[in-house]
Design an enzyme around this catalytic site. Structure first.
Site, PDB file in Angstrom:
ATOM      1  CD  GLU A 149      -2.830   1.212   2.606  1.00  0.00           C
ATOM      2  OE1 GLU A 149      -3.094   2.459   2.754  1.00  0.00           O
ATOM      3  OE2 GLU A 149      -2.693   0.258   3.235  1.00  0.00           O
ATOM      4  CE  LYS A 151      -4.009 -17.859  13.811  1.00  0.00           C
ATOM      5  NZ  LYS A 151      -3.579 -18.932  13.110  1.00  0.00           N
ATOM      6  CG  ASP A 167      -0.683 -16.646  12.362  1.00  0.00           C
ATOM      7  OD1 ASP A 167      -1.054 -16.091  11.261  1.00  0.00           O
ATOM      8  OD2 ASP A 167      -1.216 -17.804  13.078  1.00  0.00           O
ATOM      9  CG  HIS A 219      -4.054   7.496  -0.515  1.00  0.00           C
ATOM     10  ND1 HIS A 219      -3.664   6.188  -0.417  1.00  0.00           N
ATOM     11  CD2 HIS A 219      -4.415   7.849   0.816  1.00  0.00           C
ATOM     12  CE1 HIS A 219      -3.870   5.860   0.780  1.00  0.00           C
ATOM     13  NE2 HIS A 219      -4.044   6.711   1.706  1.00  0.00           N
TER      14      HIS A 219
END
Length: 556
Positions: free
Chosen positions: A236, A368, A444, A542
């Site tokens: 990004e 998670k 993770d 951006h």
């Protein structure tokens, strides 16, 4: 020979299909009934003897003193063992001397391959990939025959590493087979330059290459008096630049302070009883402070670093959910706590034999997944990080004002998130920074879900001149050993932060420092993004950093 259209099957020298026989192929139905009877006798007698020996131990009766029923049970056990070993031992012995399907010698159209041989004979014909404009394969000729076997299904793709003993070679063969089966090119996915041995059995199965993610550096981040150059792996645009600007604002304002509130990984099995009363009895037993030391001794046997901290229970009908929390040293600790939990469950079976373990994880952990229990109780490292940004820094570096930031934070991060019914998402983009640091340091990435729980607070201080900003993150789940942390690239990023591996002086300190770095980086990212939104710079930034100017039509 077109191996893609004509499957290779093992045959004899006369061309007949080779099928290994098994003793069970000729067993009459009556024998199955006999087997079932002896299995029943074996397990029934074992249960009876174990129950009797347990009574003798409790009553201090010598084990060698046998009653008539004990003697009959022992003789029945010996008879059943002799029968079962005699029957099933035949097939076991034949399986040793009989070649397995993987070691069949295949003779067909000049092919002669034995998969148990360390070196595979070269294919008699060069293979042309018809699905890629007849472009010659880049695989070595020596491995063409193995590719053919994978394509036709004669050799499982997952077995290549164990058969060949060469992880990189296995990845190359699997990749070539995949391209032929799918007809799709993987030319953009790199294969060379990666240590495939390092992921065998622990990081990734059946690899065909690796994905390149650029790593940028934000910082220096001045945190608790130390400077850190924070690695961030992301695709990004603006993310690293924005976080870097936040780091600069923090640095010139004197740095940030981070405090670790709690450090404990959780695992919560679900067990079931026949009645609610029995489930409640176990709940009272587990939560009784008088029993904690006993549970801790049993739990702690699984690891040098795992130490039980607390046990919290919840009941749903006959089902009991038990949330164990323990310290895990420098490891993230999921496997460590799971082993400790299994020890406790085995121990509880002696006093609660009617307990039925439905699952080692009952989602009361919770791993998670967004969960209020992680937001309230914490999981992993619970951290608070703060900084005071001077008025002139807010104006010159962040291009906004203190009052505008405080108001935007209240309307966006607090009120707006509440209106959306957010769970742990009272922030601007904490998950952006968490994910980038996680990918760079071998964490993770799926645990970004709960690790990104964050509430961002802003307040005008020093008579309204300066900005106090803080982020509270109750469930940062990180480790500096195990998993992806040992890979070369991720290990280098951990080394950059001086938290590589396990701390010898103070076990667990490296992982705790990494958690504070994550929180400090989030603080910088929140500060910069909120300033960009407040100043109306978000879209402009951006368009400048997150839009490619390359003419993609000219790329092949």
């Amino acid at each position: 020979m077109d191996v893609r259209r004509r499957p290779i099957k093992p045959t004899t020298t006369t061309g007949e299909l080779l099928k290994p026989s098994k003793p069970s192929d000729t067993v009459p139905p009556s024998v199955y009934l006999t087997n079932g009877l002896f299995f029943t006798i074996f397990f029934s007698v074992m249960y009876f003897l174990l129950h009797r020996w347990r009574e003798k131990i409790r009553n201090s009766v010598p084990l060698h003193v046998l009653t008539l029923s004990d003697l009959a049970a022992v003789l029945s056990l010996i008879a059943s063992v002799v029968y079962l070993v005699g029957f099933f031992g035949i097939e076991f012995l034949q399986s040793i001397f009989r070649p397995s399907p993987d070691s069949w010698e295949i003779e067909n159209d000049n092919i002669n391959i034995t998969m148990d041989e360390p070196m595979i004979k070269p294919c008699a014909h060069a293979f042309m990939d018809n699905n890629n404009n007849n472009k010659p394969s880049t695989i070595d000729e020596d491995d063409q025959e193995i590719v053919n076997l994978v394509v036709t299904g004669s050799l499982p793709s997952y077995a290549l590493e164990s058969k060949l003993g060469d992880c990189k070679r296995a990845a190359a063969i699997r990749r070539e087979a995949l391209e032929r089966i799918t007809g799709k090119s993987l030319s953009g996915l790199p294969l060379e330059g990666f240590d495939y041995d390092s992921i065998l059995g622990q990081c990734c199965e059946m690899p065909v290459g690796y994905v390149q993610i650029p790593v940028g550096i934000a910082g220096p981040l001045l945190l608790n008096g130390a400077e850190f150059s924070v690695p961030m792996a992301t695709t990004e645009g603006c993310l690293v630049a924005s976080t870097n600007r936040g780091c600069k604002a923090i640095y010139v304002s004197g740095g940030a302070t981070c405090v670790l509130l709690k450090d404990g990984m959780t695992r919560a099995p679900v067990v079931r009883f026949g009645t609610v009363k029995r489930a409640a009895e176990l709940k009272h037993f587990l939560e009784d402070p008088l029993n904690f030391d006993t549970l801790a001794v049993v739990f702690n046997k699984s690891s040098r670093f795992g130490r039980l901290q607390s046990v919290k229970c919840a009941i749903a009908g006959k089902n009991l959910y038990v949330r164990f929390c323990c310290s895990t040293g420098d490891a993230m600790g999921m496997n460590m706590v799971s082993k400790g939990v299994q020890n406790v469950l085995d121990f509880l079976h002696s006093d609660f034999p009617d307990m039925d373990v439905m699952g080692i994880s009952g989602n009361y952990c919770s791993d998670k997944k967004p969960a209020a229990i992680n937001w309230i109780e914490g999981r992993g490292k619970s951290v608070v990080c703060e900084a005071v940004i001077k008025e002139e820094v807010v104006q010159k570096v962040l291009k906004t004002t203190v009052a505008a930031l405080v108001e935007l934070n209240m309307l966006k991060n607090l009120t707006g998130s509440a209106m959306a019914g957010a769970l742990g998402g009272f922030n601007a983009h904490a998950s952006n920074i968490v994910s980038a640091v996680y990918l760079a340091t071998g964490q993770d990435p799926a645990q970004n879900v709960e690790s990104s729980h964050c509430i961002t607070m802003m307040e005008a201080v020093n008579d309204g001149r300066d900005l106090h900003i803080s982020v509270t993150m109750p469930s940062i789940e990180v480790g500096t050993v195990g998993g992806g942390t040992q890979l070369a690239s991720q290990s280098a990023c951990l080394n950059l932060l001086s938290v590589k591996g396990a701390s010898k002086d103070e076990p667990g300190s490296n992982a705790r420092v990494l958690a504070t770095i994550v929180a400090g980086s989030v603080l910088a990212g929140e500060l910069s993004l909120m300033s960009a939104i407040s100043a109306g710079q978000l879209v402009k930034s951006h368009m400048k950093y997150n839009r490619s100017t390359r003419d993609m039509s000219k790329l092949t």
